[in-house]
Design a protein around this motif. Sequence first.
Motif, PDB file in Angstrom:
ATOM      1  N   ALA A 177       0.833  -1.013   0.196  1.00 47.12           N
ATOM      2  CA  ALA A 177      -0.006  -0.138   0.081  1.00 47.12           C
ATOM      3  C   ALA A 177       0.974   1.291  -0.111  1.00 47.12           C
ATOM      4  CB  ALA A 177      -0.814   0.021   1.122  1.00 47.12           C
ATOM      5  N   ASN A 178       1.693   1.279   0.936  1.00 44.64           N
ATOM      6  CA  ASN A 178       2.619   2.562   0.893  1.00 44.64           C
ATOM      7  C   ASN A 178       3.726   2.845  -0.171  1.00 44.64           C
ATOM      8  OD1 ASN A 178       1.959   4.034   3.578  1.00 44.64           O
ATOM      9  ND2 ASN A 178       2.282   2.075   4.470  1.00 44.64           N
ATOM     10  N   PHE A 179       3.997   1.648  -0.861  1.00 41.99           N
ATOM     11  CA  PHE A 179       4.791   1.597  -1.953  1.00 41.99           C
ATOM     12  C   PHE A 179       4.195   2.071  -3.171  1.00 41.99           C
ATOM     13  CE2 PHE A 179       7.269  -1.022  -5.253  1.00 41.99           C
ATOM     14  CZ  PHE A 179       8.111   0.079  -5.648  1.00 41.99           C
ATOM     15  N   GLY A 180       2.713   1.837  -3.232  1.00 41.82           N
ATOM     16  CA  GLY A 180       1.752   2.380  -3.938  1.00 41.82           C
ATOM     17  C   GLY A 180       2.054   4.080  -3.955  1.00 41.82           C
ATOM     18  N   GLY A 181       1.595   4.377  -2.587  1.00 40.66           N
ATOM     19  CA  GLY A 181       1.516   5.663  -2.372  1.00 40.66           C
ATOM     20  C   GLY A 181       2.655   6.413  -2.749  1.00 40.66           C
ATOM     21  N   VAL A 182       3.886   5.927  -2.534  1.00 41.42           N
ATOM     22  CA  VAL A 182       5.091   6.605  -3.006  1.00 41.42           C
ATOM     23  C   VAL A 182       5.229   6.660  -4.434  1.00 41.42           C
ATOM     24  CG1 VAL A 182       7.690   6.377  -2.959  1.00 41.42           C
ATOM     25  CG2 VAL A 182       6.351   5.925  -0.916  1.00 41.42           C
ATOM     26  N   ILE A 183       4.746   5.484  -5.303  1.00 41.86           N
ATOM     27  CA  ILE A 183       4.656   5.596  -6.733  1.00 41.86           C
ATOM     28  C   ILE A 183       3.909   6.675  -7.229  1.00 41.86           C
ATOM     29  CG2 ILE A 183       3.923   4.147  -8.626  1.00 41.86           C
ATOM     30  CD1 ILE A 183       5.001   1.636  -7.112  1.00 41.86           C
ATOM     31  N   PHE A 184       2.645   6.481  -6.705  1.00 45.40           N
ATOM     32  CA  PHE A 184       1.664   7.849  -7.361  1.00 45.40           C
ATOM     33  C   PHE A 184       2.180   9.259  -6.996  1.00 45.40           C
ATOM     34  CE2 PHE A 184      -1.227   4.321  -7.826  1.00 45.40           C
ATOM     35  CZ  PHE A 184      -2.071   4.541  -8.993  1.00 45.40           C
ATOM     36  N   ALA A 185       2.813   9.182  -5.720  1.00 49.18           N
ATOM     37  CA  ALA A 185       3.293  10.799  -5.470  1.00 49.18           C
ATOM     38  C   ALA A 185       4.411  10.985  -6.294  1.00 49.18           C
ATOM     39  CB  ALA A 185       3.557  10.640  -3.801  1.00 49.18           C
ATOM     40  N   ALA A 186       5.186  10.061  -7.034  1.00 49.89           N
ATOM     41  CA  ALA A 186       6.294  10.402  -7.653  1.00 49.89           C
ATOM     42  C   ALA A 186       5.961  10.599  -9.154  1.00 49.89           C
ATOM     43  CB  ALA A 186       7.231   9.259  -7.482  1.00 49.89           C
TER      44      ALA A 186
ATOM     45  N   GLU B 227       0.252   1.905 -11.348  1.00 51.25           N
ATOM     46  CA  GLU B 227       0.414   0.627 -10.996  1.00 51.25           C
ATOM     47  C   GLU B 227       1.434  -0.053 -11.972  1.00 51.25           C
ATOM     48  OE1 GLU B 227      -2.523   2.119 -11.266  1.00 51.25           O
ATOM     49  OE2 GLU B 227      -3.830   1.513  -9.576  1.00 51.25           O
ATOM     50  N   GLN B 228       1.313   0.276 -13.117  1.00 51.01           N
ATOM     51  CA  GLN B 228       2.413  -0.217 -14.225  1.00 51.01           C
ATOM     52  C   GLN B 228       3.748   0.284 -14.234  1.00 51.01           C
ATOM     53  OE1 GLN B 228      -1.147   0.138 -15.443  1.00 51.01           O
ATOM     54  NE2 GLN B 228      -1.457  -1.922 -14.467  1.00 51.01           N
ATOM     55  N   ASN B 229       3.662   1.660 -13.788  1.00 44.24           N
ATOM     56  CA  ASN B 229       4.878   2.375 -14.055  1.00 44.24           C
ATOM     57  C   ASN B 229       5.517   2.665 -12.690  1.00 44.24           C
ATOM     58  OD1 ASN B 229       7.102   4.122 -14.776  1.00 44.24           O
ATOM     59  ND2 ASN B 229       5.892   5.831 -15.145  1.00 44.24           N
ATOM     60  N   ILE B 230       6.295   1.763 -12.128  1.00 45.84           N
ATOM     61  CA  ILE B 230       6.665   1.809 -10.966  1.00 45.84           C
ATOM     62  C   ILE B 230       8.245   2.548 -10.600  1.00 45.84           C
ATOM     63  CG2 ILE B 230       5.380  -0.190 -10.054  1.00 45.84           C
ATOM     64  CD1 ILE B 230       8.160  -1.872  -9.696  1.00 45.84           C
ATOM     65  N   GLN B 231       8.893   2.769 -11.777  1.00 42.77           N
ATOM     66  CA  GLN B 231      10.207   3.295 -11.684  1.00 42.77           C
ATOM     67  C   GLN B 231      10.273   4.668 -10.866  1.00 42.77           C
ATOM     68  OE1 GLN B 231      12.620   1.131 -12.466  1.00 42.77           O
ATOM     69  NE2 GLN B 231      14.102   2.817 -11.223  1.00 42.77           N
ATOM     70  N   PRO B 232       9.542   5.489 -11.043  1.00 39.56           N
ATOM     71  CA  PRO B 232       9.385   6.811 -10.509  1.00 39.56           C
ATOM     72  C   PRO B 232       9.305   6.643  -8.794  1.00 39.56           C
ATOM     73  CG  PRO B 232       7.679   7.054 -12.163  1.00 39.56           C
ATOM     74  CD  PRO B 232       8.086   5.605 -12.037  1.00 39.56           C
ATOM     75  N   GLY B 233       8.655   5.528  -8.440  1.00 40.75           N
ATOM     76  CA  GLY B 233       8.443   5.264  -7.097  1.00 40.75           C
ATOM     77  C   GLY B 233       9.729   4.692  -6.459  1.00 40.75           C
ATOM     78  N   LEU B 234      10.268   3.781  -7.316  1.00 47.58           N
ATOM     79  CA  LEU B 234      11.844   3.287  -6.847  1.00 47.58           C
ATOM     80  C   LEU B 234      12.704   4.332  -6.834  1.00 47.58           C
ATOM     81  CD1 LEU B 234      11.564  -0.086  -8.850  1.00 47.58           C
ATOM     82  CD2 LEU B 234      11.595   0.350  -6.502  1.00 47.58           C
ATOM     83  N   ASP B 235      12.811   5.316  -7.688  1.00 46.79           N
ATOM     84  CA  ASP B 235      13.882   6.493  -7.536  1.00 46.79           C
ATOM     85  C   ASP B 235      13.644   7.065  -6.450  1.00 46.79           C
ATOM     86  OD1 ASP B 235      14.545   5.372  -9.965  1.00 46.79           O
ATOM     87  OD2 ASP B 235      13.745   6.950 -11.395  1.00 46.79           O
ATOM     88  N   LEU B 236      12.141   7.561  -6.116  1.00 48.31           N
ATOM     89  CA  LEU B 236      12.065   8.272  -4.879  1.00 48.31           C
ATOM     90  C   LEU B 236      12.447   7.514  -3.814  1.00 48.31           C
ATOM     91  CD1 LEU B 236      10.993  10.793  -3.625  1.00 48.31           C
ATOM     92  CD2 LEU B 236       8.512  10.019  -3.656  1.00 48.31           C
ATOM     93  N   MET B 237      12.045   6.271  -3.587  1.00 49.09           N
ATOM     94  CA  MET B 237      12.491   5.523  -2.571  1.00 49.09           C
ATOM     95  C   MET B 237      13.975   5.515  -2.120  1.00 49.09           C
ATOM     96  SD  MET B 237       9.737   4.056  -0.939  1.00 49.09           S
ATOM     97  CE  MET B 237      10.267   2.428  -0.180  1.00 49.09           C
TER      98      MET B 237
END
Lengths: 284, 356
Positions: B180-189, B193-203
């Motif tokens: 859930a929270n990884f999803g939050g970070v992904i959307f915030a970045a 759901e399909q494009n998770i790279q921005p979330g990983l970069d932010l993490m």
Amino acid sequence: MENRWIAYLIPPLIVTLLLVAGSQFVFIQNSFYQDLGLGRTGTDLTLVNYLNFFTDSFYLKTFWITIKVSALASLFTLFLGFPIAYVIARMKSRLAMLLLAGIVVSTFVTIVIKVFGLIIIFSADGVLNTTLMDLGLIDRAYSIIGTQEGIVVGLMHFTIGFSVLLLYSVVVTVPPSLEYAAQIHGASRWRVYQRVIIPLCTPGFVVGGLMIFNMCMGAFTSAALLGGGRVLTLPVLVQRTVMMEVKYSTAASIAFVLLVSVILINLISLIAIRRLRSARLVIA
Amino acid sequence: MNKITKTFTSAAVAVGLVAAVATSASAGEFDGVTLKVATWGGSWKANMEKIIVPKFEALGGKIEFVTGSPASSFAKLVAGRGRAPFDVMEVLDAQVGDFAQVDYLQPINLDLIPNKTNIQPFQYNNTYVGSWFTQEVICYNTEKFSELGLSAPKTYADLAAPALQDKVSLPDINSGAGLANFGGVIFAAGGDEQNIQPGLDLMKEINATKFWKRGGETKTQFETGDIYAAVVHAGWCARAARAGSPVMSVHPEIKPGVKGLAKEGWLGIMKSSENVAAAHWFINEYLTTDFQYEYAINSGVFPLNSEAIEKMKSDEINARLMEMDAGNISKMLRIDYNKVDKTAWIDGWNKTLTTN
């Protein structure tokens, strides 16, 4: 007579085979089928899980870290454990028995409690960090959670008691008279260690070191708690793969790689030591 | 004894007998039934033991708990090929898709859940009944933020401040709140759901050295000074506050018009259960005002029961740390797990954020 005693060993052997080897066999057998997720597997035999493992840098790096932290923890534990074991073995008072009993009792404490103790000691407001900061040696609290160093410390904490007991049993087999003889002939205390005690204890170091290494390679709790989800070792990865991803075949292949690698490392080490000793005997 | 007296006495005895039979039938409704419930340990189990268990025991039954995370309960189910060691299970929203694939749950007879009127119609269906939800927030130490000259965080990116290096704890992907929270970070970045790279970069930018597996770890880490901020559900922030830590929560800005993240809990009845009536009874009790309120206060989850929500507003700490406005709550991000490739998320996480 001997055969009669062997007969007594057959029932426990059967139970062990059924409970341990049997379940391991089923688990390992799973690793040769493609993982379809959620506990489901393909129907054809395949090595795809192993290919994935050995071609994926993530798995290989995790494998390397597991070996590295286990080897370092074993080495440091031997270094720390040997002087303690030596002092206890050479004690003539009842204190020796008391200390040994203390070590045995400490092994009854569950590893989770031990690790939490470490976490408290190493916490930002803990004894270690506040002392180091008060002394001006560090300007920012150092945390061991989520680091490889933390896992090494955790594994040492996990195995130190065992190592002292094991090395104690090795040191007591070395007669003190040999040390006295060397000293009478003018050897310094360091020389006695170097030329008498350590060579005579070397087989014990090797076997003890391997036993500690094996324990570290399979250790889960210390690695899981101190790795902080950031540093993974193979046992932690197996747990995550089973519990989170419910990928039994993948987890089974990782577990099998871990098992085989431990066996191989043990065999190679023992062969290497034997050859080394043979070579020394030839030179001598 | 005259006829009237005899008739009256007979009638009284008859009424007494009927009443006694009726009482004993009700009291023994679950005689000999042992209901097994898969839930978390700690305060979760304690709340049930305090409020639900005595009522069930009064009906002649017994409740046993199989404690662990929903992930471990699901793993047990899969290992047993659907033969569950429990009758009722707490299910996380992230698991609903997995359950759909394995078909281990049986339909719920909503007629046996009269307390469903205490919750919203979208919070129950023929397979699940909603139990609670959590408000996933950024919990931060106000004193430490002041010392460091940092203003209150507004979104996840604020946790990447250099002064917070090594002082942030995020949920591990392996924890109940991880996806859930990884999803939050992904959307915030800026991902989805399909494009998770921005979330990983932010993490990676946040560079948390600690990934928690149980929310309780963050409470301890706030107390020991190991962390100054954590992404965690508001209930854990409330528990840290109750324990004396100077913490405050922020519902992170995720995208325009979306502030905060909700994670939902559901209850399901196992297909292998032989205690179906008792399982329905348990779910019904879960929705009572008393239980929902107690649960919310002690475990920090947000109740679904409307009366319990109203009662909860009177609690100063919860009111301060949680969003109480229904309109704002409805605008929180809810991850659509039907669109999530969990394997890709976990692989991405493992390869980017661990073992380095």
